[in-house]
Design an enzyme around this catalytic site. Sequence first.
Site, PDB file in Angstrom:
ATOM      1  N   GLU A  18       0.845  -1.199   0.000  1.00 10.78           N
ATOM      2  CA  GLU A  18       0.000   0.000   0.000  1.00 10.78           C
ATOM      3  C   GLU A  18       0.880   1.248   0.000  1.00 10.78           C
ATOM      4  OE1 GLU A  18      -3.426   0.034   2.666  1.00 10.78           O
ATOM      5  OE2 GLU A  18      -2.819   2.033   3.312  1.00 10.78           O
ATOM      6  N   GLY A 109     -13.909   6.241   6.029  1.00 13.96           N
ATOM      7  CA  GLY A 109     -13.002   7.378   6.232  1.00 13.96           C
ATOM      8  C   GLY A 109     -13.109   7.874   7.663  1.00 13.96           C
TER       9      GLY A 109
HETATM   10  P1  FAD Z   1     -17.045   1.479   9.043  1.00 11.23           P
HETATM   11  O1  FAD Z   1     -17.043   0.074   8.604  1.00 11.23           O
HETATM   12  O2  FAD Z   1     -18.200   2.332   8.630  1.00 11.23           O
HETATM   13  O3  FAD Z   1     -16.917   1.477  10.648  1.00 11.23           O
HETATM   14  C1  FAD Z   1     -16.694   2.695  11.360  1.00 11.23           C
HETATM   15  C2  FAD Z   1     -17.282   2.567  12.756  1.00 11.23           C
HETATM   16  O4  FAD Z   1     -18.720   2.495  12.699  1.00 11.23           O
HETATM   17  C3  FAD Z   1     -16.862   1.306  13.514  1.00 11.23           C
HETATM   18  O5  FAD Z   1     -16.718   1.659  14.859  1.00 11.23           O
HETATM   19  C4  FAD Z   1     -18.014   0.330  13.313  1.00 11.23           C
HETATM   20  O6  FAD Z   1     -18.146  -0.572  14.400  1.00 11.23           O
HETATM   21  C5  FAD Z   1     -19.222   1.284  13.246  1.00 11.23           C
HETATM   22  N1  FAD Z   1     -20.258   0.839  12.308  1.00 11.23           N
HETATM   23  C6  FAD Z   1     -20.078   0.204  11.119  1.00 11.23           C
HETATM   24  N2  FAD Z   1     -21.251   0.033  10.488  1.00 11.23           N
HETATM   25  C7  FAD Z   1     -22.212   0.589  11.304  1.00 11.23           C
HETATM   26  C8  FAD Z   1     -23.612   0.746  11.196  1.00 11.23           C
HETATM   27  N3  FAD Z   1     -24.280   0.283  10.132  1.00 11.23           N
HETATM   28  N4  FAD Z   1     -24.269   1.382  12.211  1.00 11.23           N
HETATM   29  C9  FAD Z   1     -23.587   1.860  13.298  1.00 11.23           C
HETATM   30  N5  FAD Z   1     -22.244   1.726  13.450  1.00 11.23           N
HETATM   31  C10 FAD Z   1     -21.573   1.107  12.463  1.00 11.23           C
HETATM   32  N6  FAD Z   1      -8.813   6.138   5.653  1.00 11.23           N
HETATM   33  C11 FAD Z   1      -8.740   7.074   4.669  1.00 11.23           C
HETATM   34  O7  FAD Z   1      -9.165   8.221   4.873  1.00 11.23           O
HETATM   35  N7  FAD Z   1      -8.219   6.779   3.439  1.00 11.23           N
HETATM   36  C12 FAD Z   1      -7.765   5.536   3.139  1.00 11.23           C
HETATM   37  O8  FAD Z   1      -7.279   5.302   2.022  1.00 11.23           O
HETATM   38  C13 FAD Z   1      -7.822   4.516   4.145  1.00 11.23           C
HETATM   39  N8  FAD Z   1      -7.414   3.245   3.896  1.00 11.23           N
HETATM   40  C14 FAD Z   1      -7.544   2.277   4.859  1.00 11.23           C
HETATM   41  C15 FAD Z   1      -7.161   0.953   4.549  1.00 11.23           C
HETATM   42  C16 FAD Z   1      -7.272  -0.044   5.512  1.00 11.23           C
HETATM   43  C17 FAD Z   1      -6.880  -1.457   5.154  1.00 11.23           C
HETATM   44  C18 FAD Z   1      -7.736   0.263   6.816  1.00 11.23           C
HETATM   45  C19 FAD Z   1      -7.810  -0.790   7.871  1.00 11.23           C
HETATM   46  C20 FAD Z   1      -8.126   1.566   7.120  1.00 11.23           C
HETATM   47  C21 FAD Z   1      -8.047   2.587   6.149  1.00 11.23           C
HETATM   48  N9  FAD Z   1      -8.451   3.903   6.400  1.00 11.23           N
HETATM   49  C22 FAD Z   1      -8.374   4.867   5.420  1.00 11.23           C
HETATM   50  C23 FAD Z   1      -8.969   4.288   7.732  1.00 11.23           C
HETATM   51  C24 FAD Z   1     -10.502   4.183   7.811  1.00 11.23           C
HETATM   52  O9  FAD Z   1     -11.101   5.117   6.922  1.00 11.23           O
HETATM   53  C25 FAD Z   1     -10.896   4.488   9.250  1.00 11.23           C
HETATM   54  O10 FAD Z   1     -10.464   3.457  10.104  1.00 11.23           O
HETATM   55  C26 FAD Z   1     -12.374   4.819   9.471  1.00 11.23           C
HETATM   56  O11 FAD Z   1     -12.496   5.403  10.774  1.00 11.23           O
HETATM   57  C27 FAD Z   1     -13.329   3.639   9.396  1.00 11.23           C
HETATM   58  O12 FAD Z   1     -13.552   3.218   8.118  1.00 11.23           O
HETATM   59  P2  FAD Z   1     -14.392   1.853   7.858  1.00 11.23           P
HETATM   60  O13 FAD Z   1     -14.639   1.748   6.424  1.00 11.23           O
HETATM   61  O14 FAD Z   1     -13.770   0.722   8.566  1.00 11.23           O
HETATM   62  O15 FAD Z   1     -15.763   2.267   8.607  1.00 11.23           O
END
Ligand code: FAD
Length: 308
Positions: A18, A109
């Site tokens: 990455e 994000g």
């Molecule tokens: P979600 O899956 O939406 O989860 C976020 C939070 O909400 C969690 O606490 C979860 O338990 C909760 N949740 C999930 N679904 C629901 C629901 N339906 N109702 C209520 N609560 C819910 N960030 C960037 O800005 N750019 C990047 O390129 C980037 N790349 C990444 C790559 C990887 C492999 C990883 C692990 C992280 C990356 N991140 C990046 C960071 C990521 O954006 C953050 O960790 C962000 O805070 C959560 O994103 P997520 O898609 O996991 O969120």
Amino acid sequence: MRFAEFYAGSTGPHISFEVFPPKTDAAMESLRRVLPELIELGPSYMTVTYGALGSTRERTLEIAALLKREYHMESACHLTCVGSSRADLDRLLEDIRHSGVENIVALRGDPPRGETTFVPPPDGYSHGNELVAHIRRRYGTAFGIAVAGYPEKHLEAPDRESDLRYFKNKMDAGADIAITQLFYDNADFFSFVEAARTLGVTQPIIPGLLPILSVKQVRRITSLCGSKIPAALQAELEAAGEDDNRAEEVGIRQCVAQASELLRRGVPGIHFYVLNKSSHMRRIMEQLRPVLAEVRPNAPHSTANAPH
Ligand code: FAD
């Protein structure tokens, strides 16, 4: 080639890298020099992160498309829900599709700096699962989709159980694979995978590893994502202090040991957060080569079936 196709075959485990889009033109030039060095190390694909609001966002697709076009390296664009309405997301997805990049790492994000709660943009999405569902609705299986998993739970999640349930929702929305947040204790990863399997998650879960390059860097990143440093590693890093060369030696040794255990215990791949640098990755990959040969029975240079 899409994520699912990599992990469906018997050619794994797959190494992936990455990189992030640099802020300045000079750093972009430097990344252009590093990309072929990283490719030489033999990753199956490379992913490019997506910035918070700002100028680097356009560079995500530029770099992912460059990898595919100039180096024939499979690539993925990360994409987040931050600051984009559904119509904005559609425009971005169209651009990705036209570029020939076939994979997306779909994320919610982080909230903007200084804010603790994520507020969805007008006519945008609140969670990663909604973005995954959106991409599947519009594009079917045209894109491979990866999502994020959190071995030590997501920072905002009140408890591990709810985080795991939401993780399962996200996988069910149509993700092909999950890539995890960085972690330094393999027990956390194995316990996360076991819990996800118990809930019925069947897709590959790829551990994400961040090799330590300096004490300052690991402090900053772990404070942002909440990953913990095991006591023994912490003591070694404290002994290294401000000496970055010594910290990097500790980091390389730790990363090789961590990756070797994961590979020997049968992970489908390892995703390295390479921080746009290649020299430490060259040393790590050199040391992992015998382990990869051991665990890749179909690899051309495997010694697994060689006569003793
Ligand atoms: P979600 O899956 O939406 O989860 C976020 C939070 O909400 C969690 O606490 C979860 O338990 C909760 N949740 C999930 N679904 C629901 C629901 N339906 N109702 C209520 N609560 C819910 N960030 C960037 O800005 N750019 C990047 O390129 C980037 N790349 C990444 C790559 C990887 C492999 C990883 C692990 C992280 C990356 N991140 C990046 C960071 C990521 O954006 C953050 O960790 C962000 O805070 C959560 O994103 P997520 O898609 O996991 O969120």
